[in-house]
Write an enzyme that holds these catalytic residues in place. Sequence first.
Site, PDB file in Angstrom:
ATOM      1  N   LYS A 157     -22.021  -7.912  14.698  1.00 46.07           N
ATOM      2  CA  LYS A 157     -22.468  -9.288  14.944  1.00 46.07           C
ATOM      3  C   LYS A 157     -21.434 -10.295  14.435  1.00 46.07           C
ATOM      4  O   LYS A 157     -21.064 -11.229  15.140  1.00 46.07           O
ATOM      5  CB  LYS A 157     -23.815  -9.546  14.250  1.00 46.07           C
ATOM      6  CG  LYS A 157     -24.953  -8.722  14.785  1.00 46.07           C
ATOM      7  CD  LYS A 157     -26.266  -9.070  14.103  1.00 46.07           C
ATOM      8  CE  LYS A 157     -26.270  -8.756  12.608  1.00 46.07           C
ATOM      9  NZ  LYS A 157     -26.124  -7.320  12.313  1.00 46.07           N
ATOM     10  N   THR A 158     -20.992 -10.083  13.208  1.00 47.80           N
ATOM     11  CA  THR A 158     -20.019 -11.013  12.642  1.00 47.80           C
ATOM     12  C   THR A 158     -18.710 -10.921  13.418  1.00 47.80           C
ATOM     13  O   THR A 158     -18.039 -11.923  13.663  1.00 47.80           O
ATOM     14  CB  THR A 158     -19.810 -10.692  11.146  1.00 47.80           C
ATOM     15  OG1 THR A 158     -21.080 -10.774  10.493  1.00 47.80           O
ATOM     16  CG2 THR A 158     -18.859 -11.681  10.498  1.00 47.80           C
ATOM     17  N   ARG A 167     -24.728  -1.111   3.640  1.00 47.14           N
ATOM     18  CA  ARG A 167     -23.383  -1.573   3.276  1.00 47.14           C
ATOM     19  C   ARG A 167     -22.391  -0.415   3.269  1.00 47.14           C
ATOM     20  O   ARG A 167     -21.188  -0.620   3.204  1.00 47.14           O
ATOM     21  CB  ARG A 167     -23.365  -2.227   1.879  1.00 47.14           C
ATOM     22  CG  ARG A 167     -24.233  -3.460   1.670  1.00 47.14           C
ATOM     23  CD  ARG A 167     -24.007  -4.520   2.709  1.00 47.14           C
ATOM     24  NE  ARG A 167     -25.001  -4.417   3.773  1.00 47.14           N
ATOM     25  CZ  ARG A 167     -24.845  -4.949   4.985  1.00 47.14           C
ATOM     26  NH1 ARG A 167     -23.756  -5.588   5.302  1.00 47.14           N
ATOM     27  NH2 ARG A 167     -25.790  -4.828   5.898  1.00 47.14           N
ATOM     28  N   GLN A 227     -32.888  -7.826   8.057  1.00 45.16           N
ATOM     29  CA  GLN A 227     -32.085  -8.170   6.883  1.00 45.16           C
ATOM     30  C   GLN A 227     -32.436  -9.544   6.325  1.00 45.16           C
ATOM     31  O   GLN A 227     -31.658 -10.142   5.595  1.00 45.16           O
ATOM     32  CB  GLN A 227     -30.595  -8.126   7.239  1.00 45.16           C
ATOM     33  CG  GLN A 227     -30.121  -6.727   7.580  1.00 45.16           C
ATOM     34  CD  GLN A 227     -28.621  -6.702   7.809  1.00 45.16           C
ATOM     35  OE1 GLN A 227     -27.824  -6.962   6.921  1.00 45.16           O
ATOM     36  NE2 GLN A 227     -28.214  -6.390   9.030  1.00 45.16           N
ATOM     37  N   ASP A 247     -24.077 -17.484  11.614  1.00 43.60           N
ATOM     38  CA  ASP A 247     -24.218 -16.072  11.223  1.00 43.60           C
ATOM     39  C   ASP A 247     -25.459 -15.920  10.337  1.00 43.60           C
ATOM     40  O   ASP A 247     -25.919 -16.890   9.741  1.00 43.60           O
ATOM     41  CB  ASP A 247     -22.969 -15.617  10.449  1.00 43.60           C
ATOM     42  CG  ASP A 247     -22.813 -14.081  10.438  1.00 43.60           C
ATOM     43  OD1 ASP A 247     -23.686 -13.389  10.992  1.00 43.60           O
ATOM     44  OD2 ASP A 247     -21.815 -13.586   9.873  1.00 43.60           O
ATOM     45  N   GLU A 248     -25.998 -14.715  10.236  1.00 38.35           N
ATOM     46  CA  GLU A 248     -27.162 -14.443   9.381  1.00 38.35           C
ATOM     47  C   GLU A 248     -28.305 -15.417   9.678  1.00 38.35           C
ATOM     48  O   GLU A 248     -28.910 -15.985   8.769  1.00 38.35           O
ATOM     49  CB  GLU A 248     -26.771 -14.540   7.890  1.00 38.35           C
ATOM     50  CG  GLU A 248     -25.539 -13.740   7.503  1.00 38.35           C
ATOM     51  CD  GLU A 248     -25.819 -12.283   7.176  1.00 38.35           C
ATOM     52  OE1 GLU A 248     -26.993 -11.849   7.299  1.00 38.35           O
ATOM     53  OE2 GLU A 248     -24.871 -11.570   6.810  1.00 38.35           O
TER      54      GLU A 248
HETATM   55  P1  ATP Z   1     -24.221  -6.889   9.111  1.00 43.98           P
HETATM   56  O1  ATP Z   1     -25.535  -6.791   9.794  1.00 43.98           O
HETATM   57  O2  ATP Z   1     -24.135  -6.022   7.937  1.00 43.98           O
HETATM   58  O3  ATP Z   1     -23.799  -8.310   8.892  1.00 43.98           O
HETATM   59  P2  ATP Z   1     -22.550  -6.903  11.465  1.00 43.98           P
HETATM   60  O4  ATP Z   1     -23.448  -6.633  12.600  1.00 43.98           O
HETATM   61  O5  ATP Z   1     -22.142  -8.309  11.250  1.00 43.98           O
HETATM   62  O6  ATP Z   1     -23.155  -6.266  10.149  1.00 43.98           O
HETATM   63  P3  ATP Z   1     -19.756  -6.354  11.428  1.00 43.98           P
HETATM   64  O7  ATP Z   1     -19.533  -6.579   9.989  1.00 43.98           O
HETATM   65  O8  ATP Z   1     -19.304  -7.374  12.399  1.00 43.98           O
HETATM   66  O9  ATP Z   1     -21.283  -5.994  11.673  1.00 43.98           O
HETATM   67  O10 ATP Z   1     -19.127  -4.965  11.865  1.00 43.98           O
HETATM   68  C1  ATP Z   1     -19.329  -3.780  11.111  1.00 43.98           C
HETATM   69  C2  ATP Z   1     -18.072  -2.937  11.126  1.00 43.98           C
HETATM   70  O11 ATP Z   1     -17.881  -2.364  12.403  1.00 43.98           O
HETATM   71  C3  ATP Z   1     -16.822  -3.730  10.844  1.00 43.98           C
HETATM   72  O12 ATP Z   1     -15.956  -2.944  10.077  1.00 43.98           O
HETATM   73  C4  ATP Z   1     -16.269  -3.992  12.214  1.00 43.98           C
HETATM   74  O13 ATP Z   1     -14.885  -4.206  12.185  1.00 43.98           O
HETATM   75  C5  ATP Z   1     -16.612  -2.709  12.943  1.00 43.98           C
HETATM   76  N1  ATP Z   1     -16.760  -2.893  14.414  1.00 43.98           N
HETATM   77  C6  ATP Z   1     -17.618  -3.720  15.040  1.00 43.98           C
HETATM   78  N2  ATP Z   1     -17.487  -3.627  16.369  1.00 43.98           N
HETATM   79  C7  ATP Z   1     -16.526  -2.728  16.609  1.00 43.98           C
HETATM   80  C8  ATP Z   1     -15.922  -2.188  17.803  1.00 43.98           C
HETATM   81  N3  ATP Z   1     -16.297  -2.574  19.027  1.00 43.98           N
HETATM   82  N4  ATP Z   1     -14.956  -1.274  17.639  1.00 43.98           N
HETATM   83  C9  ATP Z   1     -14.571  -0.877  16.404  1.00 43.98           C
HETATM   84  N5  ATP Z   1     -15.084  -1.334  15.259  1.00 43.98           N
HETATM   85  C10 ATP Z   1     -16.058  -2.248  15.351  1.00 43.98           C
HETATM   86 MG    MG Z   2     -22.438  -9.605   9.603  1.00 43.06          MG
END
Ligand code: ATP
Ligand code: MG
Length: 723
Positions: free
Chosen positions: A32-33, A585, A241, A210-211
């Site tokens: 997402k981030t 995490r 979350q 975000d969040e």
């Molecule tokens: P959270 O809910 O904990 O905030 P999130 O959904 O924001 O998580 P991110 O932090 O954006 O998730 O991504 C999680 C991990 O996965 C990061 O290390 C990111 O670089 C990796 N990632 C996300 N998408 C891809 C992709 N398409 N290919 C490879 N790595 C990815």
């Molecule tokens: Mg995130």
Amino acid sequence: MNLLENLNPAQREAVTHGKGPLLVLAGAGSGKTRVLTHRIAWLLAEGLARPTEITAVTFTNKAAREMRERVDVLLGGGSRGVFLGTFHRWALDLLRRHPEPVGLPRRFGILDADDQRALIGRIVKELGLDEKSAAPRTLLARISAATNAGRRPADVGEPLAQVWERYAELKRRAGAVDFDDMLLFALRILNTDESIRREVGRACRFLLVDEFQDTNRLQMALVKRVLDGERNITAVGDEDQSIYRWRGAEVDNILSFEAHFPGARVVKLEQNYRSTAPILAAAGALIARNEGRRGKTLFTDREGGDPVRLFVAADEREEARWVADRIQETIPRTGAGEIAVLMRTNAQTRPFEEELTRRGVPYRVVGGLRFWQRAVVKDALAYLRLVVNPDDEMAFRRVVNVPARGIGAATMDVLEHHAAVRGVPLPAAARELPDGLSARARRGLEQFFSLLAEARRQLETLAPGDLVGFVLERSGLLALADGDDPERIVRRENMLQLAAAVEEAGQQGQDLATFLDAVALLEEGDDAGKGDAVSLMTLHSAKGLEFDMVVLAGLEDGLLPHATAVRESGGLEEERRLAYVGMTRARRWLYLTAARTRFLFGSATSGRPSPFLLDLPPDLYEDVSFVPFRRCGPPVPGAAPPVGHPRPSPGRSAPRPSARVRPTATDAAGNGWRPGDRVRHDRFGTGVVLACQGRGPRLKLVVFFDRVGRKVLVPTIARLEKA
Ligand code: ATP
Ligand code: MG
């Protein structure tokens, strides 16, 4: 670099969404981030928005910094002009530009938690309320919750309404705002001044949050207010979350997003890129126990992976030793910076700190804000605040008599009276040196103000660090820390560190006022730079982060879930989400730990397992405790046996002799204290426990102290530590 290259189709859809509202609702670690950063870069690269038309709101300053770095990497620079920061930073910037519409002085001050408590404390006294039933901390929390829920004093009962009104009045008089005011006043400005609203609207032509699950009502109102006809909002979040309900977060903001923004496109991301399959399975099993979820799929194609491991220790020291062993094993594989120990409360860090220090493993405690909360640092900051804003009342109260200048309660009464009569801020009243002051107080005030006036004159000419030096020197703060005892040396070092921080900010082009704003906005987690140290942090400040190895420590009933949180309705579910945030995490190794007895604030915890452990099917983790923890029936509070209670276990035998584990009966009776234990007491020094009498909170210890002989102590009250 092709911006869309490293994205899956769903992520790509979100990133390249054109105009109109967009919600990305997806589980932990699904990117997402990453979508947010790529979307900012994409909007810029495609020329769909100028940098000054993009506003991205994140949860911490640190997250904002990281996001800016990522965008810059994607674009090879170019994020300049994009607003990237927290809601509070955003609101504060707006208030600094336009303080007039809400009646704030140009250089208004910002109250920190201490200031707020002091102010409420004064009001409680003034109104003659009972300080026990009306604790400032509680009153503040209730005022804050009500403010964030969009309520006003008239909507709450007495005596809260009266306290609240008086609090608002005193803040107004002091020309200061608290954190909640920032959002509230920003909204007020947007609601009353159309030209400012348009100006802000242009900067938020593309608004990304975000969040989103942790936004509160005020934040939602702000979001709606700044959007113009195009309604270009991108919200990303995960309802599982949501962990800030106690601070007013409304998960409904994300769950009812489409009702708030009709016609919104909703994108779901289902692939988790962060964690191995065993970690994902365990976290998923835990969160599945919550009710009222939208529910979602999350899969990983990362094959294999080590099992999630559970270790139940006899006490918090054994827990710390075991965790330190795992940390030392893992450091050669990933480095210390990729390891985090997560816990429910800040107070749990101590055993880990001791153990890691003993072994020479570098660690950092994240979120303690310790440096900035030291008294000497706050004193020095108060002087600086007064240099920037002569009418900062809270700063004035804090340091007018530090060091002592003969300004006691009687003088303050005279000043307060004069301020009320003249209708001016307290410091302004003091500058007038009203009648009725003692000769000493008058001299003291004269000195104090001439120092500040001189410092203000130097503001233009001296380098920022030198100005701080000047103030520290001339105020007498440095002299106050003169001497060779360690405490004073530390204080002097703290002051020098502060001067260095101001100097560094100056070199980056920040003036003193900007620096003070940044300090006021510091929050838990901001100092979470990974570096090469193990992170010890609370679950709340771990949100959004990831580590190769994560320990979720202190999985005991009463701690996680936390006893006070569980009393609120929906509290248990929020605690479960918190545990879920913690587990998710981890990239490669996840360890769950608990202690059968633990000393926190001088008392022992329940010793019962966290019901969350019982939520996990036994085949989803490997129990490596010396005395295996078993599934022991439903998590009825009070009914579950102590964690790790030895039970007949036909299938599994303890991998180690249980000699290392203390008899549970003794633990229960003595809350972990046993005759023969060496102890240390603040005043009495070291001694030996002779006997334990009573149990639970009524437990008394008979201790023979080396210096003062026999004493009977209540360990929950006396500050008694094992030596
Ligand atoms: P959270 O809910 O904990 O905030 P999130 O959904 O924001 O998580 P991110 O932090 O954006 O998730 O991504 C999680 C991990 O996965 C990061 O290390 C990111 O670089 C990796 N990632 C996300 N998408 C891809 C992709 N398409 N290919 C490879 N790595 C990815
Ligand atoms: Mg995130």
